[in-house]
Design a protein around this motif. Structure first.
Motif, mmCIF file in Angstrom:
data_model
loop_
_atom_site.group_PDB
_atom_site.id
_atom_site.type_symbol
_atom_site.label_atom_id
_atom_site.label_comp_id
_atom_site.label_asym_id
_atom_site.label_seq_id
_atom_site.Cartn_x
_atom_site.Cartn_y
_atom_site.Cartn_z
ATOM 1 N N ALA A 1 -40.364 60.252 -31.940
ATOM 2 C CA ALA A 1 -40.329 58.871 -31.526
ATOM 3 C C ALA A 1 -40.851 58.521 -30.149
ATOM 4 O O ALA A 1 -40.493 59.344 -29.283
ATOM 5 C CB ALA A 1 -39.043 58.224 -31.999
ATOM 6 N N GLU A 2 -41.062 57.033 -29.986
ATOM 7 C CA GLU A 2 -41.402 57.003 -28.431
ATOM 8 C C GLU A 2 -40.027 56.832 -27.679
ATOM 9 O O GLU A 2 -38.946 56.305 -28.289
ATOM 10 C CB GLU A 2 -42.153 55.646 -28.315
ATOM 11 N N PHE A 3 -40.017 57.430 -26.371
ATOM 12 C CA PHE A 3 -39.096 57.364 -25.444
ATOM 13 C C PHE A 3 -38.746 56.074 -24.974
ATOM 14 O O PHE A 3 -39.644 55.215 -24.508
ATOM 15 C CB PHE A 3 -39.311 58.664 -24.454
ATOM 16 N N LYS B 1 -34.227 66.738 -20.312
ATOM 17 C CA LYS B 1 -35.211 67.671 -19.870
ATOM 18 C C LYS B 1 -36.486 66.960 -20.360
ATOM 19 O O LYS B 1 -37.047 66.441 -21.176
ATOM 20 C CB LYS B 1 -34.790 68.753 -21.007
ATOM 21 N N ILE B 2 -37.384 67.572 -19.285
ATOM 22 C CA ILE B 2 -38.955 67.067 -19.615
ATOM 23 C C ILE B 2 -39.575 68.376 -20.032
ATOM 24 O O ILE B 2 -39.593 69.439 -19.326
ATOM 25 C CB ILE B 2 -39.353 66.662 -18.505
ATOM 26 N N LEU B 3 -40.511 68.148 -20.882
ATOM 27 C CA LEU B 3 -41.570 69.218 -21.454
ATOM 28 C C LEU B 3 -42.759 68.974 -21.179
ATOM 29 O O LEU B 3 -43.217 67.662 -21.548
ATOM 30 C CB LEU B 3 -41.276 69.514 -22.908
ATOM 31 N N HIS C 1 -47.675 62.207 -24.735
ATOM 32 C CA HIS C 1 -46.818 61.632 -23.542
ATOM 33 C C HIS C 1 -45.740 60.645 -23.880
ATOM 34 O O HIS C 1 -46.073 59.671 -24.802
ATOM 35 C CB HIS C 1 -48.018 61.033 -22.725
ATOM 36 N N GLU C 2 -44.656 60.791 -23.203
ATOM 37 C CA GLU C 2 -43.504 59.867 -23.529
ATOM 38 C C GLU C 2 -43.060 59.914 -24.930
ATOM 39 O O GLU C 2 -42.813 58.819 -25.328
ATOM 40 C CB GLU C 2 -43.933 58.546 -22.984
ATOM 41 N N ARG C 3 -43.090 61.103 -25.569
ATOM 42 C CA ARG C 3 -42.519 60.999 -26.740
ATOM 43 C C ARG C 3 -41.294 62.002 -26.919
ATOM 44 O O ARG C 3 -41.178 62.847 -26.141
ATOM 45 C CB ARG C 3 -43.535 61.721 -28.017
ATOM 46 N N ILE C 4 -40.428 61.782 -27.865
ATOM 47 C CA ILE C 4 -39.177 62.653 -28.082
ATOM 48 C C ILE C 4 -39.619 64.005 -28.581
ATOM 49 O O ILE C 4 -39.838 64.081 -29.781
ATOM 50 C CB ILE C 4 -38.078 62.052 -28.749
ATOM 51 N N ALA C 5 -39.094 64.882 -27.898
ATOM 52 C CA ALA C 5 -39.495 66.442 -28.401
ATOM 53 C C ALA C 5 -38.181 67.094 -29.221
ATOM 54 O O ALA C 5 -38.708 67.595 -30.203
ATOM 55 C CB ALA C 5 -39.702 67.275 -27.262
ATOM 56 N N VAL D 1 -31.842 63.334 -25.035
ATOM 57 C CA VAL D 1 -33.118 63.803 -25.654
ATOM 58 C C VAL D 1 -33.911 64.451 -24.707
ATOM 59 O O VAL D 1 -33.560 64.470 -23.570
ATOM 60 C CB VAL D 1 -34.050 62.752 -26.147
ATOM 61 N N HIS D 2 -35.011 65.339 -25.247
ATOM 62 C CA HIS D 2 -35.919 66.111 -24.516
ATOM 63 C C HIS D 2 -37.295 65.434 -24.696
ATOM 64 O O HIS D 2 -37.553 64.916 -25.777
ATOM 65 C CB HIS D 2 -36.342 67.548 -25.006
ATOM 66 N N VAL D 3 -38.067 65.102 -23.738
ATOM 67 C CA VAL D 3 -39.339 64.149 -23.670
ATOM 68 C C VAL D 3 -40.389 64.940 -23.236
ATOM 69 O O VAL D 3 -40.299 65.843 -22.173
ATOM 70 C CB VAL D 3 -38.900 62.891 -22.675
ATOM 71 N N TYR D 4 -41.681 64.681 -23.747
ATOM 72 C CA TYR D 4 -42.877 65.328 -23.484
ATOM 73 C C TYR D 4 -43.701 64.347 -22.387
ATOM 74 O O TYR D 4 -43.328 63.369 -22.190
ATOM 75 C CB TYR D 4 -43.926 65.284 -24.789
ATOM 76 N N ARG D 5 -44.010 65.045 -21.279
ATOM 77 C CA ARG D 5 -44.997 64.381 -20.052
ATOM 78 C C ARG D 5 -46.283 65.142 -20.101
ATOM 79 O O ARG D 5 -46.435 66.421 -20.017
ATOM 80 C CB ARG D 5 -44.052 64.707 -18.905
ATOM 81 N N TRP D 6 -47.198 64.325 -20.216
ATOM 82 C CA TRP D 6 -48.521 64.663 -20.177
ATOM 83 C C TRP D 6 -49.044 64.445 -18.533
ATOM 84 O O TRP D 6 -48.856 63.513 -18.059
ATOM 85 C CB TRP D 6 -49.531 64.004 -20.985
ATOM 86 N N SER D 7 -49.749 65.665 -18.464
ATOM 87 C CA SER D 7 -50.775 65.650 -16.691
ATOM 88 C C SER D 7 -51.749 66.093 -16.894
ATOM 89 O O SER D 7 -51.983 67.399 -17.695
ATOM 90 C CB SER D 7 -49.639 66.435 -15.819
ATOM 91 N N ALA D 8 -53.011 65.433 -16.406
ATOM 92 C CA ALA D 8 -54.280 65.727 -16.737
ATOM 93 C C ALA D 8 -54.651 66.962 -15.863
ATOM 94 O O ALA D 8 -54.086 67.193 -14.817
ATOM 95 C CB ALA D 8 -55.141 64.472 -16.146
ATOM 96 N N PRO D 9 -55.287 67.848 -16.268
ATOM 97 C CA PRO D 9 -55.710 69.082 -15.769
ATOM 98 C C PRO D 9 -56.409 68.977 -14.513
ATOM 99 O O PRO D 9 -57.370 68.059 -14.406
ATOM 100 C CB PRO D 9 -56.227 69.966 -16.885
ATOM 101 N N THR D 10 -56.355 69.674 -13.340
ATOM 102 C CA THR D 10 -57.296 69.499 -12.189
ATOM 103 C C THR D 10 -58.500 70.385 -12.440
ATOM 104 O O THR D 10 -58.676 71.220 -13.239
ATOM 105 C CB THR D 10 -56.310 69.963 -10.965
ATOM 106 N N GLY D 11 -59.293 70.336 -11.133
ATOM 107 C CA GLY D 11 -60.538 71.146 -11.363
ATOM 108 C C GLY D 11 -60.217 72.606 -11.068
ATOM 109 O O GLY D 11 -61.057 73.406 -11.892
ATOM 110 N N ASP D 12 -59.355 72.955 -10.527
ATOM 111 C CA ASP D 12 -58.944 74.394 -10.629
ATOM 112 C C ASP D 12 -58.467 74.983 -11.973
ATOM 113 O O ASP D 12 -58.794 76.121 -12.262
ATOM 114 C CB ASP D 12 -57.885 74.665 -9.315
ATOM 115 N N SER D 13 -57.779 74.138 -12.482
ATOM 116 C CA SER D 13 -57.141 74.555 -13.732
ATOM 117 C C SER D 13 -58.176 74.825 -14.798
ATOM 118 O O SER D 13 -58.220 75.719 -15.865
ATOM 119 C CB SER D 13 -56.302 73.579 -14.336
#
Length: 254
Positions: free
Chosen positions: A186-188, A197-199, A207-211, A232-244
């Motif tokens: 569900a949405e946080f 906790k952030i996963l 992103h911003e969903r309950i894990a 709750v534990h929550v998901y967080r999305w971060s866009a990959p950089t060029g090095d990754s």
């Protein structure tokens, strides 16, 4: 005019002059005494005034002063009686003041006792549902303890604990507190949830969903406000950089 002179005229004239001089000498001390008396009787504010040579007239004896009549006392009240009356009036006022104060104290005590009684009644009225539910919960626990098999399975223990939790939930609902049960995925919501906790999210849609739900929250049904947020534990999305991305390409080539 023919003047006949006596052969003894010079002698007679001398005798007459001598007699006048003697009388003048005898009168001189008397005149000195009269001057001294006039100087003594003269007023002090006229020291330079000339003293009359004539003898001072004899003054008549002063008349005896008439006895003064006693002053008549003005009719009036006795000061002691007035003071006694004033003290009595003051004592009466103080007594009335004490009586009024005692009456006010009795009214205050009566109102305080009534307030305490109403407060106790309100507390009993508010706590009566909880008391009833706790009594039922105790009865269920004793009944399950007697009916528990010698070797209960995990499923039986879980069902037993869930039944006790349901009884407690019903008691909370009667008191105006409803549980908040979020679901995984569900949405946080920062109003109802607390992220403990952030996963990292594997996809942007996570992103911003309950894990994971750690514990439920509670909502006050009277004010519609969250009293206890759910953990709750929550998901967080971060866009990959060029090095990754380059690292991912190298891993793919290998």
């Amino acid at each position: 005019m023919i003047i006949i002179r006596s052969p003894d005229w010079p002698v007679t004239r001398a005798t007459t002059v001598s007699n006048e001089a003697g009388e003048a000498m005898r009168d001189e001390p008397e005149k000195d005494e009269q001057r001294e008396e006039a100087a003594v009787l003269a007023p002090a504010d006229a020291p330079d005034a000339e003293v009359s040579e004539s003898p001072a007239p004899e003054t008549a004896d002063p008349l005896p002063a008439a006895p003064e009549a006693p002053a008549e006392e003005l009719p009036g009240a006795d000061p002691v009686a007035e003071l006694t009356a004033a003290v009595s009036a003051l004592a009466e006022q103080i007594r009335e003041h004490h009586d009024r104060a005692a009456a006010r104290e009795r009214v205050i005590d009566k109102l305080h006792a009534e307030v305490e009684r109403l407060r106790a009644g309100e507390q009993n009225l508010l706590l009566r549902p909880i008391t009833t539910d706790l009594q039922n919960l105790r009865k269920d626990l004793l009944h399950q303890a007697r009916a528990l098999p010698p070797e209960p399975t995990r499923e039986q223990v879980a069902d037993l604990l869930e039944s006790f939790a349901l009884s407690a939930e019903q008691a909370l609902e009667r008191c105006g507190s409803a549980p908040i049960r979020p679901e995984a995925g569900a949405e946080f919501s920062a109003r109802e949830h607390r992220a403990v906790k952030i996963l990292p999210a594997e996809a942007p849609d996570q992103h911003e969903r309950i894990a994971l739900v750690v514990s439920d929250g509670y909502l006050d049904t009277t004010t519609d406000r969250v009293t206890v947020p759910a953990r709750v534990h929550v998901y967080r999305w971060s866009a990959p950089t060029g090095d990754s991305r380059e690292q991912e390409g190298m891993n793919a080539d290998v």
